[in-house]
Enzyme design. Structure first.
Site, PDB file in Angstrom:
ATOM      1  N   ASP A   8       0.872  -1.172   0.000  1.00 22.66           N
ATOM      2  CA  ASP A   8       0.000   0.000   0.000  1.00 22.66           C
ATOM      3  C   ASP A   8       0.915   1.231   0.000  1.00 22.66           C
ATOM      4  OD1 ASP A   8       0.895   0.232   2.603  1.00 22.66           O
ATOM      5  OD2 ASP A   8      -1.076   0.112   3.551  1.00 22.66           O
ATOM      6  N   CYS A  65       3.286  -3.226   4.027  1.00 26.16           N
ATOM      7  CA  CYS A  65       2.410  -2.114   4.407  1.00 26.16           C
ATOM      8  C   CYS A  65       3.104  -1.385   5.564  1.00 26.16           C
ATOM      9  CB  CYS A  65       0.985  -2.578   4.730  1.00 26.16           C
ATOM     10  SG  CYS A  65       0.805  -3.680   6.143  1.00 26.16           S
ATOM     11  N   THR A  67       2.786  -1.497   9.027  1.00 27.08           N
ATOM     12  CA  THR A  67       3.245  -2.400  10.094  1.00 27.08           C
ATOM     13  C   THR A  67       3.460  -3.824   9.608  1.00 27.08           C
ATOM     14  OG1 THR A  67       0.968  -2.969  10.620  1.00 27.08           O
ATOM     15  CG2 THR A  67       1.948  -1.127  11.851  1.00 27.08           C
ATOM     16  N   HIS A  98      10.379 -24.348   8.503  1.00 31.80           N
ATOM     17  CA  HIS A  98       9.330 -25.108   9.200  1.00 31.80           C
ATOM     18  C   HIS A  98       7.952 -24.965   8.571  1.00 31.80           C
ATOM     19  CE1 HIS A  98      11.579 -25.593  13.317  1.00 31.80           C
ATOM     20  NE2 HIS A  98      12.319 -25.916  12.275  1.00 31.80           N
ATOM     21  N   HIS A 133       7.495 -31.380   9.635  1.00 27.22           N
ATOM     22  CA  HIS A 133       6.803 -30.132   9.285  1.00 27.22           C
ATOM     23  C   HIS A 133       5.787 -30.341   8.154  1.00 27.22           C
ATOM     24  CE1 HIS A 133       9.640 -28.322  11.948  1.00 27.22           C
ATOM     25  NE2 HIS A 133      10.647 -28.753  11.211  1.00 27.22           N
TER      26      HIS A 133
HETATM   27  C1  RB5 Z   1      -1.917   2.486   6.553  1.00 25.65           C
HETATM   28  O1  RB5 Z   1      -1.996   3.678   7.239  1.00 25.65           O
HETATM   29  C2  RB5 Z   1      -1.669   1.338   7.521  1.00 25.65           C
HETATM   30  O2  RB5 Z   1      -2.773   1.145   8.341  1.00 25.65           O
HETATM   31  C3  RB5 Z   1      -1.321   0.078   6.790  1.00 25.65           C
HETATM   32  O3  RB5 Z   1      -0.242   0.291   5.954  1.00 25.65           O
HETATM   33  C4  RB5 Z   1      -0.914  -1.110   7.641  1.00 25.65           C
HETATM   34  O4  RB5 Z   1       0.035  -0.730   8.595  1.00 25.65           O
HETATM   35  C5  RB5 Z   1      -1.984  -1.913   8.219  1.00 25.65           C
HETATM   36  O5  RB5 Z   1      -1.717  -2.940   8.855  1.00 25.65           O
END
Ligand code: RB5
Length: 149
Positions: A8, A65, A67, A98, A133
């Site tokens: 994203d 993304c 996080t 694994h 596994h």
């Molecule tokens: C975008 O602001 C953020 O929410 C997205 O990139 C991600 O971190 C969601 O898990």
């Protein structure tokens, strides 16, 4: 290896960096976007990458993304996908050894470029160990099959 990659807006910069690393490593890279800093929804990109990996159109997938959390949830909703959200090389390598993880997920707001590069390279090199596994993965696949309609 053919690698499908997507992000994203919050993962765009790291996606572009990883694309260059993959190209240097002679991998074939398919970029599913996003390709602008404009705000988008991570499921729109995560489902495309994970779907094509599950369909065998790419050998592996890499998703980024902010996080990594959102992309990880999305990818693991797709049947046949075993996505690994990794913040360190040990976890990334174990996910291959694994779990035979077929998608790697990174968080650009959490992991710096240098560490991300090491995570990607070690994840691509690590091999599935099979053995006990395989039986565990077979149980995951049996569960997926049981939810078929
Ligand atoms: C975008 O602001 C953020 O929410 C997205 O990139 C991600 O971190 C969601 O898990």
């Amino acid at each position: 290896m053919k690698i499908a990659i997507g992000s994203d807006h919050a993962g765009l910069e790291l996606k572009e960096y990883i694309k260059r690393i993959l190209a240097e490593g002679n991998h074939e890279v398919a970029d599913y976007g996003t390709n602008s800093p404009q705000s988008v929804d991570y499921p729109d990109y995560g489902f495309k990458v994970a779907g094509d990996v599950a369909a065998g159109k790419a050998d592996r997938g890499i998703l980024v993304c902010g996080t990594g959390m959102g992309m990880n949830v999305v990818a693991n909703k797709v049947k046949g996908i075993r996505a690994a959200l990794a913040f360190d090389t040990y976890t990334a390598v174990q996910s291959r050894k694994h779990l035979d993880a077929n998608v790697l997920v990174l968080g650009e707001r959490v992991t710096g470029k240098g560490l991300a590069e090491e995570i990607v390279k070690s994840w691509l090199e690590a091999k599935f160990e099979g053995g006990r596994h395989s039986g565990r993965i077979a149980k995951i696949e049996a569960f997926e099959k049981s939810t078929d309609r």
